[in-house]
Design an enzyme around this catalytic site. Structure first.
Site, PDB file in Angstrom:
ATOM      1  N   GLY B  12      30.528  13.095   5.723  1.00 23.05           N
ATOM      2  CA  GLY B  12      29.167  13.367   6.174  1.00 23.05           C
ATOM      3  C   GLY B  12      29.089  13.273   7.681  1.00 23.05           C
ATOM      4  N   VAL B  15      22.901  12.976  10.889  1.00 19.10           N
ATOM      5  CA  VAL B  15      22.300  12.128  11.920  1.00 19.10           C
ATOM      6  C   VAL B  15      23.112  10.842  12.125  1.00 19.10           C
ATOM      7  CG1 VAL B  15      20.228  10.825  12.547  1.00 19.10           C
ATOM      8  CG2 VAL B  15      20.011  13.053  11.433  1.00 19.10           C
ATOM      9  N   SER B  18      27.325  11.684  12.800  1.00 22.91           N
ATOM     10  CA  SER B  18      27.678  12.149  14.143  1.00 22.91           C
ATOM     11  C   SER B  18      27.613  10.999  15.150  1.00 22.91           C
ATOM     12  CB  SER B  18      26.765  13.306  14.568  1.00 22.91           C
ATOM     13  OG  SER B  18      25.419  12.906  14.526  1.00 22.91           O
ATOM     14  N   ARG B  48      28.896  22.196   6.058  1.00 18.18           N
ATOM     15  CA  ARG B  48      28.865  23.433   6.844  1.00 18.18           C
ATOM     16  C   ARG B  48      29.852  23.338   8.005  1.00 18.18           C
ATOM     17  NH1 ARG B  48      22.843  23.314   8.366  1.00 18.18           N
ATOM     18  NH2 ARG B  48      23.319  21.113   8.055  1.00 18.18           N
ATOM     19  N   VAL B 133      20.645  -1.126   3.853  1.00 17.99           N
ATOM     20  CA  VAL B 133      19.349  -1.806   3.839  1.00 17.99           C
ATOM     21  C   VAL B 133      18.896  -2.117   5.258  1.00 17.99           C
ATOM     22  CG1 VAL B 133      18.056  -3.804   3.002  1.00 17.99           C
ATOM     23  CG2 VAL B 133      19.908  -2.860   1.615  1.00 17.99           C
ATOM     24  N   GLY B 188       8.815  13.326  13.108  1.00 17.05           N
ATOM     25  CA  GLY B 188      10.161  13.121  12.577  1.00 17.05           C
ATOM     26  C   GLY B 188      10.352  11.788  11.868  1.00 17.05           C
ATOM     27  N   ASP B 202      12.843   4.566  -2.157  1.00 13.37           N
ATOM     28  CA  ASP B 202      13.763   4.077  -1.138  1.00 13.37           C
ATOM     29  C   ASP B 202      13.680   2.548  -1.021  1.00 13.37           C
ATOM     30  OD1 ASP B 202      15.371   4.698   1.548  1.00 13.37           O
ATOM     31  OD2 ASP B 202      13.781   3.267   2.032  1.00 13.37           O
ATOM     32  N   LYS B 206      16.467  -0.608  -2.012  1.00 12.57           N
ATOM     33  CA  LYS B 206      16.815  -1.711  -1.108  1.00 12.57           C
ATOM     34  C   LYS B 206      16.475  -3.062  -1.748  1.00 12.57           C
ATOM     35  CE  LYS B 206      16.190   1.283   2.907  1.00 12.57           C
ATOM     36  NZ  LYS B 206      15.171   1.862   3.826  1.00 12.57           N
TER      37      LYS B 206
END
Lengths: 432, 432
Positions: B12, B15, B18, B48, B133, B188, B202, B206
């Site tokens: 992966g 965000v 990288s 991709r 978490v 965002g 989500d 956690k």
């Protein structure tokens, strides 16, 4: 699970040691499950063997700490005596006899951390000391392990509960230093001799330890700039309130902007009421950590006391025991950056300065000139005639950021001005 | 220092991935010094491959993640794909081929943590997931290691930044849910499909992870009671303010008073403005941990985002690499207490209930009788005639602590009263 127990020697059985022994007994099954083997209290070294210690087998008690750590069958030594000697010799002897060590001794770690870590390495032993800084708050382990892939730039915190209790009391009641100290003593938050706390020695030791770990370098107690909080007055709190601040005794460890050096310091400072550290009450501790990738983290909790400190000691004990079983050692000393510690003069900060000046034209111009000559830029000035009509006025100057050396030089020059009758107070402003 | 590098496969490269790759490059020397050997990015699996990834050698990029983890020379696999499959299969395959794993995958860990830990154990590998978490906040490691000698009773926190941003916005501006969500999306802070966040999935994942670690037992996502926050209204915030509270989406994991079971739940709740969690702003996270010896600890910081999450991933990467070098594994799964998870009905909490009732004598008596019949004690009642003069009144009841089942039963019975026109809102009250 291994059935042969790991043997623990406890050095010291005061407020913290007795809690460690108690929890080792009451939580024996949990500790065994978490470690993978039972742990056994194999000996307790004390100064006064006649004192009755509830829950501790008298047969385990000895006054000969050296013989205990030399026994050869001890897996882990828990040192909660405090002070430099005999703690240092006992820890070194423990390593020589095959034991790992868990310590809560901030003074010793701040002074001799490098030598003790080297001794641990020489004997493939662990030296853990989460309890040495900020009691129960996990701080050493997060800095050393959780942030091991990040770059820490700043550690800023309240690491002494006694002084925070006193300052909090002064802030909330308007009490003076002595009155607040007396209450802290009466409530057991200050020791009979509060010097180590109120003069900042305790916080400075913790700052040295935190700075070393955070920046992977060596910072000794002597490297830490230290100002206590005994000169903080009710008037300082009034000044702080006037600018939306309160006063805290802060430990501040910073990496210089160019990355080539670090600083560590302990002093009282004004911080904005909106800063999370401003609302840390009573004897609690809280520490901010700023790093490149993680951003701002805060850790908060009880910074002292028998049970909280024992919690940290026992967390280390479990880790060290696990390492013993696996034959490995934990992440030890890391001082590879060898970043030098810069003196206080190179710290960049802000000043809040309160001056008593002659109430006549031109004084502000004179004062402003002195700041300009030292390269210190003024943020705000507040001037007011005094109520007593004695021909004096009060001038409160808050500076922009400048080197501490420039600020000190400015204050020296101000003292030499004829029109400045006196410098009523100087305090750094942080946390903005 | 060992010169042969440890090889890392990155699964992966979005965000978080990288940022992990970037820091591995820019901080390579620091990572090597802290680990004791260089680390090398040996491959990056992406969906991709044509997308340009700054700073990553295109020769390292592959779409065949399975082949990458099967290479046999990979020391550590960093999984930041998210979701159940193919992440689960890739992690299992990584263990089978001798790699340890660092993951940020909360959904997978909450659903299949037990099986993954078992797979890691079978292959003497590490499975670390601090980043799963609360982003950059050290939480897994403090719970698993720092508090390993303590008994945790409660974990209470804000563990989802998106919903905290929305609720904070509603609180500070009076905005409705949709308006606040739209702003979060524009900035965002919310994804195009915000379901996982606003419905509490989500946070529930956690909570499952935290509860399992805190209580040394097994808690799966399905065990966590879950209510999202999409029904929280501006009127709820007005009610909260009237009683000195605000509203937060909380994850709460508790040990029952008798110690024989645990509960885990996620729901909106009113908390007093004086509670430290009330002042957690924007997309920040904060978690309270209460334990026998340590008392109350709080951990605060950025709960999401590329760099903060990468900080947590890299901290784990350093630890796992160190373990690889020493031939040991870190503290793994600990579920020895086998404490069962009780259903929501057994949780003891307080309710804030707002009723629309007929404005006539005897209504309060009727309502009070219903509470009494269900064994629920009332703390305060506030009754007021409505401004529109329609013959209705509003009745706000805040209860003392009672089982959630009793509270639910009370509300059901209230709905059946002729004099109760409707139940305007029900919200739990926590943090007192």
């Amino acid at each position: 699970m291994r059935t042969r127990p790991l043997k623990v020697a406890l050095l010291g059985c005061g407020v913290v040691g007795s809690e460690v022994a108690r929890i080792m007994t009451t939580h024996a099954d949990d500790l065994a499950a978490r470690i993978g083997a039972p742990v056994e209290l194999a000996g307790v070294a004390v100064r006064r063997p006649s004192k009755v210690r509830e829950g501790i087998d008298p047969a385990l008690v000895t006054t000969d700490a050296t013989a205990l750590v030399k026994r050869g069958d001890i897996d882990v030594v828990v040192e909660v005596i405090g002070g430099i000697e005999p703690a240092r010799s006992l820890i070194t002897t423990a390593f020589e006899h095959g034991a790992s060590v868990v310590s809560a001794n901030k003074a010793l770690l701040a002074q001799d951390g490098a030598a003790l870590h080297a001794a641990a390495d020489d004997h493939d032993a662990d030296l853990y000391y989460e309890a040495a800084v900020a009691g129960a708050i996990p701080l050493i382990r997060p800095l050393r392990e959780s942030l091991a892939g990040d770059k820490v730039n700043r550690v800023l915190g309240i690491v002494n509960g006694t002084t925070n209790f006193i300052l909090d009391k002064m802030d909330s009641t308007g009490a003076g230093y002595q009155e607040a100290l007396d209450e802290a003593t009466a409530l057991g938050f200050a020791e009979a001799d509060p010097t180590a706390d109120v003069e900042g020695f305790d916080a400075a030791a913790k700052a040295a330890i935190l700075a070393g770990i955070a920046f992977h370098t060596r910072v000794r107690l002597d490297d830490v700039y230290r100002e206590g909080m005994i000169e903080v007055t009710a008037a300082d709190f009034a000044s702080a309130k006037a600018m939306g601040c309160t006063i805290k005794l802060l430990a501040i460890c910073e990496r210089a902007a160019d990355g080539g050096s670090v600083t560590a310091r302990v002093h009282p400072a004004m911080i904005p009421l909106t800063h999370p550290l401003a609302s840390v009450r009573g004897a609690y501790n809280a520490v901010f950590v700023e790093s490149d990738a993680a951003g701002q983290l805060m850790f908060y909790g009880p910074g002292a006391g028998g049970a909280p400190t024992a919690s940290a000691v026992l967390g280390d004990l479990v880790a060290v025991c696990r390492n013993k079983l696996s034959g490995a050692t934990g992440p030890g000393d890391s001082a590879y950056t060898q970043l030098p510690v810069s003196p206080m003069g190179e710290v960049v900060t802000r000043y809040h300065i309160s001056l008593d000046v002659a109430d006549k034209p031109g004084v502000l111009a004179q004062v402003a000139t002195v700041f300009a000559e030292h390269g210190v830029s003024i943020d705000t000035v507040r001037q007011q005639g005094r109520q007593d009509g004695g021909g004096d006025a009060s001038l409160v100057v808050v500076t922009h950021r400048a080197s501490d050396a420039s600020l000190t030089g400015t204050v020296e020059a101000l003292r030499n001005l004829d029109t400045v009758r006196g410098v009523a107070s100087i305090m750094r402003v942080e946390g903005e």
